[in-house]
Design a protein around this motif. Structure first.
Motif, PDB file in Angstrom:
ATOM      1  N   MET A   1       0.789  -1.235  -0.012  1.00  0.00           N
ATOM      2  CA  MET A   1       0.036  -0.103   0.209  1.00  0.00           C
ATOM      3  C   MET A   1       0.840   1.357  -0.261  1.00  0.00           C
ATOM      4  O   MET A   1       1.641   1.465   0.847  1.00  0.00           O
ATOM      5  N   THR A   2       0.690   2.188  -0.721  1.00  0.00           N
ATOM      6  CA  THR A   2       1.360   3.338  -1.149  1.00  0.00           C
ATOM      7  C   THR A   2       0.716   4.489  -0.110  1.00  0.00           C
ATOM      8  O   THR A   2      -0.343   4.503   0.118  1.00  0.00           O
ATOM      9  N   ALA A   3       1.873   5.343   0.528  1.00  0.00           N
ATOM     10  CA  ALA A   3       1.042   6.433   1.606  1.00  0.00           C
ATOM     11  C   ALA A   3       0.802   7.529   0.587  1.00  0.00           C
ATOM     12  O   ALA A   3       1.207   7.821  -0.564  1.00  0.00           O
ATOM     13  N   ALA A   4      -0.422   7.807   1.082  1.00  0.00           N
ATOM     14  CA  ALA A   4      -0.961   9.264   0.409  1.00  0.00           C
ATOM     15  C   ALA A   4      -0.144  10.348   0.457  1.00  0.00           C
ATOM     16  O   ALA A   4       0.599  10.628   1.176  1.00  0.00           O
ATOM     17  N   LYS A   5      -0.422  11.050  -0.979  1.00  0.00           N
ATOM     18  CA  LYS A   5       0.661  12.107  -1.032  1.00  0.00           C
ATOM     19  C   LYS A   5      -0.150  13.330  -1.168  1.00  0.00           C
ATOM     20  O   LYS A   5      -1.279  13.202  -1.872  1.00  0.00           O
ATOM     21  N   PRO A   6       0.234  14.545  -1.003  1.00  0.00           N
ATOM     22  CA  PRO A   6      -0.473  15.619  -1.090  1.00  0.00           C
ATOM     23  C   PRO A   6      -0.570  16.213  -2.298  1.00  0.00           C
ATOM     24  O   PRO A   6       0.527  16.070  -3.270  1.00  0.00           O
ATOM     25  N   ASN A   7      -1.731  17.035  -2.983  1.00  0.00           N
ATOM     26  CA  ASN A   7      -1.594  17.369  -4.375  1.00  0.00           C
ATOM     27  C   ASN A   7      -0.820  18.634  -4.341  1.00  0.00           C
ATOM     28  O   ASN A   7      -0.547  19.019  -3.455  1.00  0.00           O
ATOM     29  N   LEU A   8      -1.184  19.483  -5.599  1.00  0.00           N
ATOM     30  CA  LEU A   8      -0.208  20.548  -5.410  1.00  0.00           C
ATOM     31  C   LEU A   8      -0.714  21.700  -4.709  1.00  0.00           C
ATOM     32  O   LEU A   8       0.031  22.244  -3.951  1.00  0.00           O
ATOM     33  N   TRP A   9      -2.068  21.803  -4.369  1.00  0.00           N
ATOM     34  CA  TRP A   9      -2.540  22.769  -3.622  1.00  0.00           C
ATOM     35  C   TRP A   9      -2.473  22.497  -2.141  1.00  0.00           C
ATOM     36  O   TRP A   9      -2.019  23.401  -1.307  1.00  0.00           O
ATOM     37  N   GLN A  10      -2.520  21.112  -1.696  1.00  0.00           N
ATOM     38  CA  GLN A  10      -2.418  20.720  -0.516  1.00  0.00           C
ATOM     39  C   GLN A  10      -0.799  20.962  -0.038  1.00  0.00           C
ATOM     40  O   GLN A  10      -0.621  21.408   1.095  1.00  0.00           O
ATOM     41  N   ARG A  11       0.217  20.879  -0.853  1.00  0.00           N
ATOM     42  CA  ARG A  11       1.817  20.862  -0.566  1.00  0.00           C
ATOM     43  C   ARG A  11       1.801  22.332  -0.396  1.00  0.00           C
ATOM     44  O   ARG A  11       2.631  22.533   0.320  1.00  0.00           O
ATOM     45  N   ILE A  12       1.394  23.173  -1.362  1.00  0.00           N
ATOM     46  CA  ILE A  12       1.597  24.497  -1.194  1.00  0.00           C
ATOM     47  C   ILE A  12       1.230  25.063   0.276  1.00  0.00           C
ATOM     48  O   ILE A  12       1.907  25.754   1.178  1.00  0.00           O
ATOM     49  N   GLY A  13       0.147  24.543   0.641  1.00  0.00           N
ATOM     50  CA  GLY A  13      -0.491  25.198   1.952  1.00  0.00           C
ATOM     51  C   GLY A  13       0.250  24.421   3.119  1.00  0.00           C
ATOM     52  O   GLY A  13       0.540  25.031   4.071  1.00  0.00           O
ATOM     53  N   TYR A  14       0.772  23.117   2.994  1.00  0.00           N
ATOM     54  CA  TYR A  14       1.414  22.470   3.942  1.00  0.00           C
ATOM     55  C   TYR A  14       2.727  23.142   4.129  1.00  0.00           C
ATOM     56  O   TYR A  14       3.459  23.343   5.175  1.00  0.00           O
ATOM     57  N   SER A  15       3.429  23.476   2.876  1.00  0.00           N
ATOM     58  CA  SER A  15       4.781  24.203   2.943  1.00  0.00           C
ATOM     59  C   SER A  15       4.768  25.376   4.022  1.00  0.00           C
ATOM     60  O   SER A  15       5.763  25.694   4.416  1.00  0.00           O
ATOM     61  N   TYR A  16       3.578  25.863   3.930  1.00  0.00           N
ATOM     62  CA  TYR A  16       3.655  27.272   4.973  1.00  0.00           C
ATOM     63  C   TYR A  16       2.680  27.183   6.111  1.00  0.00           C
ATOM     64  O   TYR A  16       2.185  28.482   6.414  1.00  0.00           O
ATOM     65  N   GLY A  17       2.471  26.112   6.530  1.00  0.00           N
ATOM     66  CA  GLY A  17       1.737  26.192   7.806  1.00  0.00           C
ATOM     67  C   GLY A  17       0.168  25.162   7.802  1.00  0.00           C
ATOM     68  O   GLY A  17       0.042  25.074   9.054  1.00  0.00           O
ATOM     69  N   ARG A  18      -0.145  24.872   6.645  1.00  0.00           N
ATOM     70  CA  ARG A  18      -1.610  24.391   6.941  1.00  0.00           C
ATOM     71  C   ARG A  18      -1.165  22.688   7.318  1.00  0.00           C
ATOM     72  O   ARG A  18      -0.141  22.249   7.164  1.00  0.00           O
ATOM     73  N   VAL A  19      -2.204  22.294   8.050  1.00  0.00           N
ATOM     74  CA  VAL A  19      -2.244  20.785   8.633  1.00  0.00           C
ATOM     75  C   VAL A  19      -2.799  19.762   7.442  1.00  0.00           C
ATOM     76  O   VAL A  19      -3.796  20.134   6.927  1.00  0.00           O
ATOM     77  N   LEU A  20      -2.024  18.729   7.112  1.00  0.00           N
ATOM     78  CA  LEU A  20      -2.464  17.744   6.364  1.00  0.00           C
ATOM     79  C   LEU A  20      -3.267  16.771   7.127  1.00  0.00           C
ATOM     80  O   LEU A  20      -3.360  16.584   7.905  1.00  0.00           O
ATOM     81  N   PRO A  21      -4.138  16.006   6.071  1.00  0.00           N
ATOM     82  CA  PRO A  21      -5.099  15.123   6.907  1.00  0.00           C
ATOM     83  C   PRO A  21      -4.290  13.940   7.635  1.00  0.00           C
ATOM     84  O   PRO A  21      -3.268  13.674   7.086  1.00  0.00           O
ATOM     85  N   ASP A  22      -4.908  13.243   8.290  1.00  0.00           N
ATOM     86  CA  ASP A  22      -4.217  12.285   9.138  1.00  0.00           C
ATOM     87  C   ASP A  22      -3.755  11.046   8.117  1.00  0.00           C
ATOM     88  O   ASP A  22      -2.687  10.409   8.526  1.00  0.00           O
ATOM     89  N   SER A  23      -4.389  10.839   7.086  1.00  0.00           N
ATOM     90  CA  SER A  23      -4.112   9.866   6.217  1.00  0.00           C
ATOM     91  C   SER A  23      -2.597  10.082   5.355  1.00  0.00           C
ATOM     92  O   SER A  23      -1.983   9.125   4.800  1.00  0.00           O
ATOM     93  N   MET A  24      -2.068  11.208   5.706  1.00  0.00           N
ATOM     94  CA  MET A  24      -0.713  11.587   5.086  1.00  0.00           C
ATOM     95  C   MET A  24       0.440  11.677   6.075  1.00  0.00           C
ATOM     96  O   MET A  24       1.258  12.417   5.875  1.00  0.00           O
ATOM     97  N   ARG A  25       0.146  11.192   7.378  1.00  0.00           N
ATOM     98  CA  ARG A  25       1.114  11.462   8.503  1.00  0.00           C
ATOM     99  C   ARG A  25       2.498  10.693   8.078  1.00  0.00           C
ATOM    100  O   ARG A  25       3.413  11.374   8.368  1.00  0.00           O
ATOM    101  N   SER A  26       2.435   9.542   7.415  1.00  0.00           N
ATOM    102  CA  SER A  26       3.710   8.963   7.175  1.00  0.00           C
ATOM    103  C   SER A  26       4.466   9.683   6.029  1.00  0.00           C
ATOM    104  O   SER A  26       5.621   9.842   6.146  1.00  0.00           O
TER     105      SER A  26
END
Length: 138
Positions: A1-26
């Protein structure tokens, strides 16, 4: 099973402080504490100062004056970023519900042989020294 990866908008938000869903913890754990984490952190935080300093290049002045206005500020931003990278990565790990001590995993892996050699020569470290194994500045 592959770990969930953020899409482009999630990654941009994550890069500057947003929290990603629990499915992307790994993915978050690998990003903030895995190989190349410091490099990724430095690249992410080298971009915003460029947007702040870019308008100074629109002022009518010589190359020397533009450089004199922006390069020291940009260099200072990068130095502060490097100095605080571990604190910021610890904060981001805690924000995602992960152990902040994960930032030292790569360092511990690299120094494992040295610690094994120490234990072989001098015996195991005393229990009273356990509190020193955490590199948290707080």
């Amino acid at each position: 099973m592959t770990a969930a990866k953020p899409n482009l908008w999630q990654r941009i938000g994550y890069s500057y402080g947003r929290v990603l869903p629990d499915s992307m913890r790994s993915w978050v754990a690998r990003d903030l504490a895995g190989e190349g984490a410091i490099r990724r952190h430095m690249i992410r935080w080298a971009i915003p100062p460029l947007f702040v300093l870019a308008p100074f290049w629109l002022l009518p002045a010589s190359l020397y004056v533009h450089t004199e206005m922006t390069v020291p500020l940009y260099a200072w931003a990068l130095v502060v970023n490097l100095a605080l990278n571990k604190v910021w990565r610890r904060h981001r790990l805690a924000q995602h519900g992960l152990d902040p001590n994960l930032v030292d995993v790569v360092k511990r892996r690299k120094q494992a042989r040295m610690h094994e050699d120490y234990a072989r020569r001098y015996g195991p470290r005393p229990e009273s020294a356990e509190w020193q194994s955490n590199s948290s500045p707080f």
